[in-house]
Scaffold this active site. Structure first.
Site, PDB file in Angstrom:
ATOM      1  N   GLU A  44       0.841  -1.194   0.000  1.00 35.61           N
ATOM      2  CA  GLU A  44       0.000   0.000   0.000  1.00 35.61           C
ATOM      3  C   GLU A  44       0.883   1.253   0.000  1.00 35.61           C
ATOM      4  O   GLU A  44       1.925   1.295   0.642  1.00 35.61           O
ATOM      5  CB  GLU A  44      -0.886  -0.015   1.242  1.00 35.61           C
ATOM      6  CG  GLU A  44      -1.780   1.205   1.416  1.00 35.61           C
ATOM      7  CD  GLU A  44      -2.553   1.180   2.718  1.00 35.61           C
ATOM      8  OE1 GLU A  44      -3.597   1.828   2.784  1.00 35.61           O
ATOM      9  OE2 GLU A  44      -2.092   0.507   3.687  1.00 35.61           O
ATOM     10  N   LYS A 110      -9.775   2.709  -2.235  1.00 40.87           N
ATOM     11  CA  LYS A 110      -9.983   2.075  -0.939  1.00 40.87           C
ATOM     12  C   LYS A 110     -11.361   2.429  -0.380  1.00 40.87           C
ATOM     13  O   LYS A 110     -11.734   3.598  -0.290  1.00 40.87           O
ATOM     14  CB  LYS A 110      -8.889   2.534   0.021  1.00 40.87           C
ATOM     15  CG  LYS A 110      -8.844   1.799   1.351  1.00 40.87           C
ATOM     16  CD  LYS A 110      -7.636   2.296   2.169  1.00 40.87           C
ATOM     17  CE  LYS A 110      -7.455   1.545   3.462  1.00 40.87           C
ATOM     18  NZ  LYS A 110      -6.282   2.061   4.222  1.00 40.87           N
ATOM     19  N   CYS A 144      -5.579  -2.942   2.607  1.00 39.24           N
ATOM     20  CA  CYS A 144      -5.308  -2.852   4.039  1.00 39.24           C
ATOM     21  C   CYS A 144      -6.553  -2.968   4.930  1.00 39.24           C
ATOM     22  O   CYS A 144      -7.054  -4.058   5.162  1.00 39.24           O
ATOM     23  CB  CYS A 144      -4.540  -1.559   4.328  1.00 39.24           C
ATOM     24  SG  CYS A 144      -3.580  -1.613   5.875  1.00 39.24           S
TER      25      CYS A 144
END
Length: 257
Positions: A44, A110, A144
Site C-alpha cells: 500500500e 480504498k 489494508c
C-alpha cells in the site's frame, strides 16, 4: 488462460514520501525477479509510505508513477499492482492500480478509510469493487483496512483470488494473520496479503507477515523480513475443492446498498 500463476510478493521498506527513491528501489527489485513471474504485488502507498499528508506525494492519474508502472510492466512482461496517492478534482484517493503487461490500467479506490489514523479526514473513499480478469484468473484486489470487513470481501463473483496490499503495523499484526486466513476459508479462494517492513517517519514499526493462504486456509507462503516471496498458484485446486466442498452454494444472498 493458464492454470498456474506465478506471483511475486515484494515485501520491502519504503522511503518516506520520496516517490523517485521508491520507484528506483522497486525497479531494482523487479529487475531481479524470476523471468517467469506473472504478477508482482507491491505494498500500500508504495511511493510514499502510509502518509496523512497526501498533498506532499499525490499525483494525477497520468503522472510519473503510472507511466513508470506501465513501462516496467511492458518491459518485463508482467502485471503489477499496488496502491498510490492519487488526486482528482482537488480530492485525494488511496488508489490501487492494476496494470497489465500490455499497459491496460484498472483501478480501485480504498473503500474503508482507516479512521484511527485520520485517513477518513484527508482521503475520499470509493464505492465500487474491482474484479480483474488476468490470464484466466479472476482477482479481487483490496487495500489494508478493507481486510477487517468480510461483507465487502464476500465472494459473490466466484473470484479465484483475494489480494490485499497494506501498511499494517506491528501492534495489530496478529489480526492481520488471522483475517487473511479467514478470508481464504470463507471465500474458498487464494488469499494474498502484501505488507511492508521497517519503520516509517512516525515511528510505526511494520513486521511484514506477507502471506499466501489456500482455499482450506493452509499457509502456502510467509515472510517476516525484507524479501521477495514467490508462490505459484494452481487454479485446479480451487476447482477441485469448490466441487467437493460446495460451501459457496449455501452463502447468504444480500445486496450492498
Amino acid at each position: 488462460m493458464q492454470d498456474m500463476l506465478k506471483t511475486a510478493l515484494i515485501q520491502t521498506s519504503l522511503f518516506w514520501e520520496d516517490r523517485e527513491a521508491n520507484r528506483n528501489m522497486l525497479r531494482q527489485k523487479i529487475k531481479q525477479l524470476d523471468p517467469d513471474t506473472d504478477l508482482v504485488i507491491l505494498p500500500e502507498m508504495f511511493t510514499s509510505g502510509f502518509t496523512m499528508t497526501p498533498e506532499a506525494v499525490s499525483e494525477e492519474m497520468n503522472g510519473e508513477t503510472l507511466r513508470w508502472i506501465k513501462e516496467t510492466a511492458r518491459e518485463f512482461d508482467i502485471a503489477i499492482t499496488g496502491s498510490v496517492v492519487i488526486t482528482e478534482q482537488d480530492r485525494f484517493y488511496n488508489r490501487l492500480l492494476f496494470v497489465h503487461p500490455e499497459g491496460t490500467v484498472e483501478q480501485y479506490d480504498k473503500k474503508h478509510a482507516f479512521s484511527l489514523a485520520g485517513e477518513d479526514e484527508v482521503y475520499d473513499t470509493g464505492n465500487d469493487r474491482l474484479i480483474v480478469a488476468y490470464k484466466g484468473w479472476k482477482i479481487c484486489p483490496l487495500i489494508c483496512y478493507d481486510l477487517r470487513f468480510p461483507v465487502w470481501s464476500r465472494n459473490t463473483e466466484d473470484y479465484d483470488m483475494l489480494l490485499y496490499v497494506a501498511n499494517w503495523p506491528l501492534p495489530r499484526i496478529s489480526s492481520w494473520d488471522i483475517l487473511l486466513q479467514a478470508r481464504a476459508v470463507e471465500n474458498l479462494c487464494y488469499c494474498i496479503g502484501v505488507n511492508r517492513v521497517g519503520e516509517d517517519h512516525n515511528g510505526h514499526q511494520y513486521p511484514g507477515h506477507s502471506a499466501v493462504y489456500g482455499v482450506l486456509g493452509e499457509q502456502l507462503a510467509f515472510s517476516g523480513k525484507e524479501e521477495t516471496v514467490y508462490v505459484t498458484l494452481d487454479k485446479q485446486k480451487i476447482t477441485h475443492y469448490r466441487k467437493k466442498l460446495r460451501f459457496l452454494d449455501d452463502r447468504d444472498d444480500f445486496e450492498l446498498l
